[in-house]
Design a protein around this motif. Sequence first.
Motif, PDB file in Angstrom:
ATOM      1  N   ALA A 318       0.885  -1.080  -0.122  1.00 21.03           N
ATOM      2  CA  ALA A 318       0.241  -0.011  -0.035  1.00 21.03           C
ATOM      3  C   ALA A 318       0.762   1.404  -0.026  1.00 21.03           C
ATOM      4  O   ALA A 318       0.399   2.467  -0.141  1.00 21.03           O
ATOM      5  N   CYS A 319       2.083   0.975   0.301  1.00 26.23           N
ATOM      6  CA  CYS A 319       3.081   2.607   0.210  1.00 26.23           C
ATOM      7  C   CYS A 319       3.708   2.302  -0.979  1.00 26.23           C
ATOM      8  O   CYS A 319       4.742   3.404  -1.108  1.00 26.23           O
ATOM      9  N   ILE A 320       3.696   1.669  -2.026  1.00 24.10           N
ATOM     10  CA  ILE A 320       4.169   1.831  -3.238  1.00 24.10           C
ATOM     11  C   ILE A 320       3.307   2.063  -4.397  1.00 24.10           C
ATOM     12  O   ILE A 320       2.172   1.734  -4.204  1.00 24.10           O
ATOM     13  N   HIS A 321       3.795   2.850  -5.601  1.00 27.07           N
ATOM     14  CA  HIS A 321       2.924   2.943  -6.926  1.00 27.07           C
ATOM     15  C   HIS A 321       3.820   2.567  -7.910  1.00 27.07           C
ATOM     16  O   HIS A 321       4.895   2.854  -7.845  1.00 27.07           O
ATOM     17  N   LEU A 322       3.026   1.923  -8.870  1.00 26.28           N
ATOM     18  CA  LEU A 322       3.864   1.711 -10.301  1.00 26.28           C
ATOM     19  C   LEU A 322       3.911   2.941 -11.178  1.00 26.28           C
ATOM     20  O   LEU A 322       2.918   3.721 -11.230  1.00 26.28           O
ATOM     21  N   ARG A 323       5.032   2.972 -11.974  1.00 23.35           N
ATOM     22  CA  ARG A 323       5.011   3.821 -13.013  1.00 23.35           C
ATOM     23  C   ARG A 323       4.564   3.407 -14.399  1.00 23.35           C
ATOM     24  O   ARG A 323       3.902   4.010 -15.022  1.00 23.35           O
ATOM     25  N   GLU A 374      15.850  -0.597  11.975  1.00 24.29           N
ATOM     26  CA  GLU A 374      15.995   0.902  12.685  1.00 24.29           C
ATOM     27  C   GLU A 374      15.425   1.544  11.422  1.00 24.29           C
ATOM     28  O   GLU A 374      16.020   1.498  10.192  1.00 24.29           O
ATOM     29  N   PHE A 375      14.485   2.432  11.781  1.00 23.48           N
ATOM     30  CA  PHE A 375      14.027   3.421  10.797  1.00 23.48           C
ATOM     31  C   PHE A 375      14.894   4.687  10.342  1.00 23.48           C
ATOM     32  O   PHE A 375      15.579   5.069  11.552  1.00 23.48           O
ATOM     33  N   GLN A 376      15.153   4.894   9.296  1.00 24.88           N
ATOM     34  CA  GLN A 376      15.967   6.175   8.879  1.00 24.88           C
ATOM     35  C   GLN A 376      15.287   6.825   8.027  1.00 24.88           C
ATOM     36  O   GLN A 376      14.258   6.507   7.019  1.00 24.88           O
ATOM     37  N   ASN A 377      15.582   8.222   7.923  1.00 21.54           N
ATOM     38  CA  ASN A 377      14.934   9.334   7.133  1.00 21.54           C
ATOM     39  C   ASN A 377      15.272   9.507   5.776  1.00 21.54           C
ATOM     40  O   ASN A 377      14.692  10.052   4.919  1.00 21.54           O
ATOM     41  N   GLU A 378      16.624   8.619   5.300  1.00 19.56           N
ATOM     42  CA  GLU A 378      17.079   8.908   3.869  1.00 19.56           C
ATOM     43  C   GLU A 378      17.136   7.382   3.541  1.00 19.56           C
ATOM     44  O   GLU A 378      17.804   6.359   3.980  1.00 19.56           O
ATOM     45  N   ASP A 402       7.555   6.793  -1.492  1.00 19.08           N
ATOM     46  CA  ASP A 402       7.705   8.146  -0.983  1.00 19.08           C
ATOM     47  C   ASP A 402       8.219   7.892   0.493  1.00 19.08           C
ATOM     48  O   ASP A 402       9.083   8.773   1.031  1.00 19.08           O
ATOM     49  N   ASN A 403       8.122   6.650   1.009  1.00 17.70           N
ATOM     50  CA  ASN A 403       8.905   6.614   2.434  1.00 17.70           C
ATOM     51  C   ASN A 403      10.192   5.718   2.303  1.00 17.70           C
ATOM     52  O   ASN A 403      10.181   4.642   1.704  1.00 17.70           O
ATOM     53  N   ALA A 404      11.088   6.467   2.856  1.00 21.26           N
ATOM     54  CA  ALA A 404      12.457   5.860   2.622  1.00 21.26           C
ATOM     55  C   ALA A 404      12.571   4.432   3.557  1.00 21.26           C
ATOM     56  O   ALA A 404      13.203   3.376   3.133  1.00 21.26           O
ATOM     57  N   VAL A 405      11.970   4.309   4.658  1.00 17.77           N
ATOM     58  CA  VAL A 405      11.903   3.063   5.397  1.00 17.77           C
ATOM     59  C   VAL A 405      11.255   1.898   4.517  1.00 17.77           C
ATOM     60  O   VAL A 405      12.026   0.689   4.278  1.00 17.77           O
ATOM     61  N   VAL A 406      10.277   2.207   3.736  1.00 22.29           N
ATOM     62  CA  VAL A 406       9.943   0.890   2.747  1.00 22.29           C
ATOM     63  C   VAL A 406      10.741   0.663   1.705  1.00 22.29           C
ATOM     64  O   VAL A 406      11.103  -0.438   1.500  1.00 22.29           O
TER      65      VAL A 406
END
Length: 899
Positions: A318-323, A374-378, A402-406
């Motif tokens: 649910a956190c990813i989108h196809l081009r 561990e969650f990272q912002n980048e 959009d989410n770096a963790v994903v």
Amino acid sequence: MSKQFLQSKNEGDKYKFFMKATQLEQMKEDYSYIMETKERTKEQINQGEERLTELKRHCLEKEERFQSIAGLSTMKTNLEYLKHEMAWAVVNEIEKQLNAIRDNIEIGEDRAARLDRKMEEQQVKLNEAEKKYKDIQDKLEQISQETNARAPECMALKADVTAKKKDYNEAEVLYNHSLNEYKALKKDGEQLCKRIEELKKSADQFLETERLERQKKICWLKERLKAFQDQENSVNQEMEQFQQAIERDRAEHDRIRREELDVKHALNYNQRQLKELKDSKTDRLKRFGPHVPALLEAIDDAYQRGYFTHKPIGPLGACIHLRDPELALAIESCLKGLLQAYCCHNHADERVLQALMKRFYSPGTSRPQIIVSEFQNEMYDVRHRTVYHPEFPTVLTALEIDNAVVANSLIDMRNIETVLLIKSNSVARAVMQSQKPPRNCREAFTADGDQVFAGRYYSSENTRPKFLSKDVDSEISNLENEIENKKAQIINLQQHLSACERDIKQNEELLKRCQLHYKELKMKIRKSSSEIRELENIEEHKSIDIATLEDEAHDNKIKMKMTEKQMEQQKKKLEHFKSLKIEAETKYDTIKLKINQLSELADPLKDELNLADSEVDNQKRGKRHYEDKQKEHLDTLNKKKRELDMKEKELEEKMSQARQICPERIEVKKSASMLDKEINRLRQKIQAEHASHGDREEIMRQYQEARETYLDLDNKVRTLKRFIKLLEEIMTHRYKTYQQFRRCLTLRCKLYFDNLLSQRAYCGKMHFDHKNETLAISVQPGEGNKAAFNDMRALSGGERSFSTVCFILSLWSIAESPFRCLDEFDVYMDMVNRRIAMDMILKMADSQRFRQFILLTPQSMSSLPSSKLIRILRMSDPERGQMTLPFQPMTREEDSDRS
């Protein structure tokens, strides 16, 4: 009172009356008063101790103030010395910090060297793992090629073995038939020879006619038997045909049934998929499972309550989108279960999420995967290991994340930066297998979901995307059409099944008829054979045509020779087919054994290949881990070196300042913060002394007064404590004595009461309960029963008055009071009880002459004996008509005269 005392007074009042009469109540009250006084004294001691603490503090303040005036100059000298120590203490702390930083840098450089060695070891392990993976893959490819090369030969040999077995079986049947025929002819020849010999010996020629008839009947029976045997063979063939038809129909029925079950499973799966797609039109999250929306709400609630360190992220799909929507099936085939996975910051969050999942996923069902990282912002920098191709994207570039963790989780778990997406199957084979794969590329996926390696190709089981499709309406339409086709296919299969069942039923009925016919023929054959044997076994004494029998014997020998010759030819043919069959079976077994050996070699190699693949991934992750650690460590090390340079400059400045304050360096053991506190405290003390500077004699006088007051109060508190301790010991002893005394009085009272009651043959019982402060009295007259013993109300007035007198007299026996008064004690007594009571009272009065007894009664006391110890005072009768007695107040003179 005497009438109602024992009945109306409750047990508590009787006990109180006993306590007052024996003065035990006064002793108890005295004891309680002493204990209350002791408690109040303890409170005073506690208050005194509190006051003592306050006085001690006040005394110390006065003493400190007195000493501070005397040592003001000393404090100023100490202040200057503390300033010198402070200057060099700051230098010492900076030097310690410098030494700590240098030690940290040395440790960091050693750790950097260890990380370099770890990197080299990891690279060696990675190379070894890749080499092992390549070797296993080459071996597996070689075995696969050999297996594929031997497969056609194996099929041909199998067909050849089947044909040879069929030829051998047919030849064996023919040979066995000839052998049986030869044996039957030989037996017939022996019987004919034996019969001819018997006939030659027989001299009776009169029964020739009967023998001929019997012979004729035997021939007719044999012809009939042959007809029955022909019918039997025909029916047997029909039975075999029906049996084969039934077996074919049943095999077809089973095949259609399995096909129907497969279609039903596919239909159920499509219906579930259709329901999920329809639900996902209103809520996209339901594509990832019917419980996902509720689970996400529970996660939000738990995060708001503070159960999570960081809120878990998921499902990842649910956190990813196809081009490119055409690549949906390829990406789903690549990521698989990761699309339903969740990410947690640490293992504590993972345990909380597991507990939440237990609410929505029943035991035994599969749960979504949980990735702990561990969650990272980048997002990771993967430029050095990603795949670059001018035409085809990687999974990472084909997704909008959009989410770096994903993104980091998918990179860690699936290496999506190294997987190419190629829409065409043929182009994918050409890119990955016909030529060297692109750099860093290990695998590729096609638009159909097929997985392509450098030496392998795996087809996808799915035909459409489940999670990432955007055109939901077209997917729903396709699924509905497919469901309709499946339903129509199920109907056709069910019709075919019904037809097969009808054919099977019809063939089974025909088979049963044939079996019945076959049984009837068997019975007829057995009957005919039995008749023939009976006719042949009859002892004939008639003349027989010997010439005919000899002709038959000759024909039989000719048939035997022909059968024997035919049998030898068939035996040679059988041996030939047998050798061919054995040769074909040997070749087939050899090639089959080789293929099985190759398969057995391939199975462990496949497992080793999967392990090697996992090992390569682990080593790559390990190498990436050490690279990130090394980069982070080098950044920290450079930061420490910059901090070291700054501290060295700061040390030079502080040393120059310290030399200005104190040219010679001082050895300081205290820390700068401690010295700073002492300096501030000393300054405040000096300022306070300056502010409160007064008369020295007045300060000394206040100090002496405070000290004397403290010592005096301390002495008093100590004295009171000793007194309380002694009082507790004394009261403990007195209380034990009081209990013993009370027990003795109680026992005496019981004995006196029993003795007094016995004078009228009464029985009585007194029960003292000192814990509950109750006294129970029960009396049983001499003529009474047991019920009267327990109920005082059953006594008459005289009996109760007598019992009361006994109780009062028993109390007088143990009481220490000098006066004894009793009023109207014999009002309700009869003459007997009154006489006994008076005798008892007089006897007691005579035994206690040092006490005075006062008895008031309205009865006449003329019956009492005359004695100098007894004095009777009789009051005049009152006037019956008067209403108020003529009392007048006394004057002072009358009062003084009377006194």
